[in-house]
Enzyme design. Structure first.
Site, short mmCIF file in Angstrom:
data_model
loop_
_atom_site.label_atom_id
_atom_site.label_comp_id
_atom_site.label_asym_id
_atom_site.label_seq_id
_atom_site.Cartn_x
_atom_site.Cartn_y
_atom_site.Cartn_z
N GLU A 64 15.68 -34.82 36.81
CA GLU A 64 14.62 -35.62 36.19
C GLU A 64 14.99 -35.94 34.75
O GLU A 64 15.94 -35.39 34.20
CB GLU A 64 13.28 -34.86 36.26
N HIS A 74 2.74 -39.71 31.23
CA HIS A 74 3.76 -39.92 32.26
C HIS A 74 4.05 -41.41 32.31
O HIS A 74 3.14 -42.23 32.39
CB HIS A 74 3.28 -39.43 33.62
N ARG A 119 10.57 -38.36 28.99
CA ARG A 119 9.39 -39.18 29.28
C ARG A 119 8.66 -39.69 28.05
O ARG A 119 8.00 -40.73 28.11
CB ARG A 119 8.43 -38.44 30.22
N HIS A 169 -0.75 -37.36 31.12
CA HIS A 169 -0.18 -36.49 32.16
C HIS A 169 -0.24 -35.01 31.81
O HIS A 169 -0.58 -34.19 32.65
CB HIS A 169 1.28 -36.89 32.39
N ARG A 195 7.11 -31.90 26.42
CA ARG A 195 7.52 -31.03 27.52
C ARG A 195 8.68 -31.65 28.29
O ARG A 195 8.64 -32.81 28.66
CB ARG A 195 6.34 -30.82 28.47
#
Length: 507
Positions: A116, A232, A279, A340, A375
């Site tokens: 990811e 997100h 992200r 998110h 994060r």
């Protein structure tokens, strides 16, 4: 008044894992879980991607995972916490597997590891695109096997009982009978998840209203870094507000491209990692593109990916897209950023202790120092597993001289009061969500934040009066909690003077 040794508020991976371990360690002690919806309804359940854990020591290493986390956190992670959490990962994964959680494997029988955004290696352990649901299922099955665990669903904890900076339990509304119970506990664990419905456009379930953080704040617990909100980048575009369907970051890890409506792969203009940038960068880039073009959304292009492989890895995403008329073999998926994850929250130490005696916090409602300003994808389930174990280990191995029970706590004031009109609550919530999206979204500025602060202070006074004069109901107190969370985010955004990670502000 109900006495319990361990009161757990919330039924996601953090709370359930702690419950199983402490119940097993002390079979003669009472463990009570209160959760405001069904027992399996939590942010955990909706986690698609997986758990970031170093399990392939040949291609990966703890040092690489630590470095990726520190880079993503943009200088604000607590390095010792990062090292501790990542080193604990394999043990916690082994535990989940022993409890019956099933994870995808490759043709060699080894874990099929995904990649990811922000990760330098494939290290995301997953169960198709429904990892959280599989973990929740496995842990709940363990909970049901423990005779000393009681799960009370549709029970809403609306305030903590505090005496001289010590938590003695909580006041809890039974949403079915409308009775209010005073729970007296030796130790209380807040595991209440996120804050998504403060923004309306969110990947979180409707229960994510920041309750744990708000009640901890009212109890004067230390709350920190609420300005670091992760959006997100790829929620399925929908013009309405409410929970948005998440298109997992793992889809880009699998090879999908972000494009404008004209087909331009714009991420290559912003970051050399392109579609696999972290992200925060992807969300901010999409936000800039949409402001430049005035378009409603950008697009995720999966048309070049083998359809059979896609369906095998992302069956839920494929079926959901199909149900709304998107054929991923031919059509681009319209996506926008949505709230998110919250990186800040209730400050805890390495054993999960808050600044209030006998009160612990774990999972998304806590601020451990792992995430810093942003994060790293799939680090959150890992954090919840590690910290629930740390809290368990601390309580199992620390001797406490006396029972923490006190007889000085009174039951909730049960004077008959009217019920507040739900239309008022719905309208106020909609106004609050719009204010937060416009004034405290992906990119913020000083004047908007000051305006939001003034409005929130006014609403805070108004809603406090309502809580005093009307019956306790979950929707009223959720609104109260959301306003408190909004104030914390706005105030801490005003106080932050430098842009870091997911936080961007122009003065």
């Amino acid at each position: 008044m109900i006495h319990t040794n361990y009161l757990i508020i919330g039924s996601g991976v953090a709370g359930l894992t702690f419950a199983v371990k402490i119940a097993e360690q002390f079979p003669d002690k009472k463990v009570t879980i209160v959760t405001k919806a069904n027992e399996d309804e939590s942010n955990t359940k909706y986690a698609q991607g997986g758990i970031a854990i170093v399990s392939d020591k040949d291609g990966d290493s703890y040092q690489k995972h630590i470095a990726d986390t520190l880079i993503c956190g943009d200088g604000l992670c607590d390095k010792s916490v990062v090292e501790m959490v990542i080193a604990e990962g394999p043990k916690r994964l082994k535990e989940l597997i022993e409890w019956g959680a099933k994870f995808d494997k490759n043709t060699n029988g080894n874990l099929n590891l995904g990649k990811e955004g922000g990760h330098s290696e494939n290290r995301v352990v997953h169960h198709k695109d429904q990892t959280g649901q599989e973990i929740e299922r496995a842990i709940l099955s363990q909970v049901h096997q423990k005779k000393n665990i009681t799960v009370l669903d549709h029970h809403f904890a609306f305030d903590l009982i505090i005496e001289k900076n010590r938590c003695l339990g909580a006041y809890v509304l039974d949403q079915k009978t409308k009775d209010i119970y005073t729970f007296h506990s030796d130790f209380t664990l807040l595991a209440t998840g996120g804050i998504g419905h403060l923004y309306g456009h969110t990947t979180n379930p409707v229960i994510a209203t920041g309750d744990g953080i708000a009640i901890a704040f009212r109890a004067k617990a230390e709350i920190k870094e609420m300005e670091f909100i992760q959006f997100h980048p790829t929620a399925l575009y929908d013009a309405s507000t409410g929970t948005s369907f998440l298109i997992s970051e793992a889809v880009r890890g699998f090879g999908a491209y972000l494009r404008t409506k004209n087909g331009h792969r714009f991420m290559l203009d912003y970051d050399e990692r392109g579609d696999l940038a972290s992200r925060d960068i992807v969300s901010q880039s999409i936000d800039l593109e949409l402001k430049k073009s005035s378009d409603e959304c950008v697009y995720l292009d999966c048309t070049h990916i083998d359809l059979e492989d896609f369906v095998k890895h992302f069956p839920m995403i494929y079926e959901h897209c199909k149900s709304v008329g998107i054929n991923i073999a031919k059509d681009w998926i319209p996506v926008v950023p949505a709230q998110h994850y919250l990186c800040g929250g209730i400050v805890v130490d390495k054993t999960g202790k808050t600044s209030i005696e006998n009160l612990f916090a774990c999972g998304e409602c806590s601020r451990t120092g792992l995430h810093g300003a942003n994060r790293l994808a799939s680090n959150s389930l890992l954090e919840a597993l590690v910290y629930s174990d740390k809290i368990y280990t601390y309580l199992a191995n620390t001797s406490f001289k006396n029972s923490q029970f006190r007889d000085t706590v009174s039951d909730w004031n049960m004077i008959e009061k009217p019920i507040l009109n739900p239309v008022y609550i719905d309208e106020m919530k909609a106004k609050l969500q719009l204010l937060m999206r416009q004034n405290a979204g992906i990119v913020r500025n000083g004047s908007d934040l000051i305006a939001a602060k003034n409005q929130l202070n006014h609403w805070q006074d108004e809603i406090e009066e309502k809580t005093k004069n009307y019956q306790v109901r979950a929707n009223l107190w959720e609104l109260y909690n959301l306003i408190v969370i909004g104030q914390l985010i706005v105030q801490q955004s005003i106080e932050r003077t430098e842009n870091r990670g997911g936080f961007v502000k122009f003065n």
